[in-house]
Design a protein around this motif. Sequence first.
Motif, PDB file in Angstrom:
ATOM      1  N   LYS A  99     -13.285 -54.725  32.015  1.00 43.94           N
ATOM      2  CA  LYS A  99     -14.323 -56.090  31.529  1.00 43.94           C
ATOM      3  C   LYS A  99     -13.639 -56.851  30.575  1.00 43.94           C
ATOM      4  CE  LYS A  99     -19.148 -54.174  31.794  1.00 43.94           C
ATOM      5  NZ  LYS A  99     -20.086 -52.960  31.192  1.00 43.94           N
ATOM      6  N   SER A 126     -17.958 -47.120  37.831  1.00 45.11           N
ATOM      7  CA  SER A 126     -18.670 -45.927  37.114  1.00 45.11           C
ATOM      8  C   SER A 126     -18.512 -44.721  37.951  1.00 45.11           C
ATOM      9  CB  SER A 126     -20.032 -46.494  36.675  1.00 45.11           C
ATOM     10  OG  SER A 126     -19.961 -47.609  36.050  1.00 45.11           O
ATOM     11  N   VAL A 182     -17.156 -58.746  35.285  1.00 39.28           N
ATOM     12  CA  VAL A 182     -17.560 -57.686  36.441  1.00 39.28           C
ATOM     13  C   VAL A 182     -18.908 -57.685  37.039  1.00 39.28           C
ATOM     14  CG1 VAL A 182     -17.780 -54.996  36.625  1.00 39.28           C
ATOM     15  CG2 VAL A 182     -16.092 -55.919  35.213  1.00 39.28           C
ATOM     16  N   LEU A 209     -13.861 -49.156  33.147  1.00 38.51           N
ATOM     17  CA  LEU A 209     -14.792 -50.149  33.283  1.00 38.51           C
ATOM     18  C   LEU A 209     -14.494 -51.111  32.071  1.00 38.51           C
ATOM     19  CD1 LEU A 209     -17.029 -51.536  34.757  1.00 38.51           C
ATOM     20  CD2 LEU A 209     -18.652 -50.131  33.407  1.00 38.51           C
ATOM     21  N   GLU A 236     -19.534 -54.012  41.431  1.00 37.97           N
ATOM     22  CA  GLU A 236     -18.260 -53.371  40.921  1.00 37.97           C
ATOM     23  C   GLU A 236     -18.483 -52.637  39.899  1.00 37.97           C
ATOM     24  OE1 GLU A 236     -15.382 -57.568  41.577  1.00 37.97           O
ATOM     25  OE2 GLU A 236     -16.450 -57.461  39.585  1.00 37.97           O
ATOM     26  N   GLU A 237     -19.322 -52.762  39.160  1.00 41.79           N
ATOM     27  CA  GLU A 237     -19.584 -51.950  37.740  1.00 41.79           C
ATOM     28  C   GLU A 237     -20.140 -50.494  38.381  1.00 41.79           C
ATOM     29  OE1 GLU A 237     -21.434 -53.353  34.413  1.00 41.79           O
ATOM     30  OE2 GLU A 237     -22.060 -51.422  33.613  1.00 41.79           O
TER      31      GLU A 237
END
Length: 401
Positions: free
Chosen positions: A22, A36, A27, A18, A31-32
Motif C-alpha cells: 500500500k 491477504s 491496491v 499488504l 489485489e488486497e
Amino acid sequence: MEEWEDWHWQLRNRIYTLDQLKEVIRVTPEEEAAVSRTQGRLVMAIPPYWASLMDPEDPHCPIRRQAVPVSEEFNIREHDLRDPCGEDGDMPVHGLVHRYPDRVLFLVTEQCAMYCRHCTRRRLVGANHGLMNSYEPAFEYLRNHKEVRDVLISGGDPLMMTDVRLDKILVELRKIPHLEFIRIGSRTPVTMPQRVTEEFCAVLKKHKPIWMSLHFCHPKEVSGRLKTAMDMLAESGVPLGSQTVLLKGINDDPEVMKKLMHELLKVRVRPYYIYQCDPAQGISHFRTSVETGIKIMEALRGHTSGYAVPTFVIDGPGGGGKIPVAPNYVISYENGVMTLRNFRGEIYTYHEPQAGEEAFIPVLQTGGSAKRPHRVRKNGNGNGSGTANGNGFHGFQEYLP
Ligand SMILES: *Cc1c(COP(=O)(O)O)cnc(C)c1O
C-alpha cells in the motif's frame, strides 16, 4: 542512493505484506484479497527496483501484474497441472531434470528475487524443497552420464546464491570434461539488475564461456538500469538470450512483442524463445490462445530483423518438451515442388533437384577467378511456374555463361 545499488539491500527491502504494498501502489480489492490470503499461494516478494517500475494507479500495468497477486490465482481449472512440464517424472536425481538426450536442467535453488505471478514452477519455488541441500548427487550423475554435454543451471533463480556458492557449482561442473556447454537461466538481472556486480561478472569470466538465458516479458522491463547490467554481462563475454512467456494483457499483442524484441536487441540480448503459457495451477488468467502466439510470430518474421524473431514453443504438458509452433508458410508440397507464401502473402515455387532431370554446366572462367559450376535444369525455363515475380529475380538465365 548507495544502498539502492546494493542487491542485498534490494532483497532485504522486498515488498512482502499488504501494508508495504500500500505504500507503493493504490491496491485494488482483487489485489488486497489475494495478498491477504497467503495460504496455498506462491509468496509475494517484490524488490524495490521492480516496484519502482510499477504504475501505482493502473492495475493493468504489465510490470505490476507480473508481481502483485490477484484473487484469480485461486481459480484452478480442469486441465491445470501441478507440474505442467512433467519435470518431477524426469528427475533421476532431485533437482536434475534429464529429458533431452544431451542436456539437463539443473535446479539449484527454490529462491527468486521476485516471484512472478505466472511462474510455471510454483509447485517448487518460494518454499524449501531441499534443492540446496546437496549438489553432490547431481554432480555424480553428471560425471557418470557422458552423453550430457549441456547443463542449464536454473531454479528458482541461481543468482539468488552468493558468488562464492555459484563459483563452487561452476568449478565442479568445469571439472567434468564432457560438459561443453554451460548456461544459467535467470530473471534476477531483469527484476533486480543490481545483482549484476563486477564480482559476479568475474565469476562468469573465470568459467567462460558461460551463456545466460534471461526472462523478459515486456518492453518496460528494459530500463536504463537494466541496460547497464546487460552491458556488464555482454562486456564480460556472456552471450545473452531471452525467454518470454506469452501473457494475456501483458504482451499478447504483435506491437508490444515487436517492441520488446527490438528493445532486447538494443541491449545485446538475442530473443530465443516465446513460450505459450503453461497450464500451471492458478495462472489461467494469464493464458491466451495459441493462435495469438502464431499471429505474433507472423507479425515478426520478415517484418523485422531475423535476430528479433525467437522460436515460439509449447512445452508439451506432462513432459513432452519444447514443441515449436509456427505459422504455416507451405501451401503445398508434392513431387519435389513446394509452393510457399512469403511474409507478404506472395506465392513462390521451389523445385527440388530431381534425379536424371539435371546436368552440370561448368561456368567459364572469367577474369581469372574460377567460379563453381551452376546447377541447371535441362529444361530450365526460368524461375519456375507462374510465381509472383517482380522482386528483381529474373530466373537463372542471366547467370549462364
Ligand atoms: C528447456 C529445457 C532444456 C533446454 O532446452 P533448449 O531447447 O536446449 O534450450 C533442457 N531441459 C529441460 C527439461 C528443459 O525444459
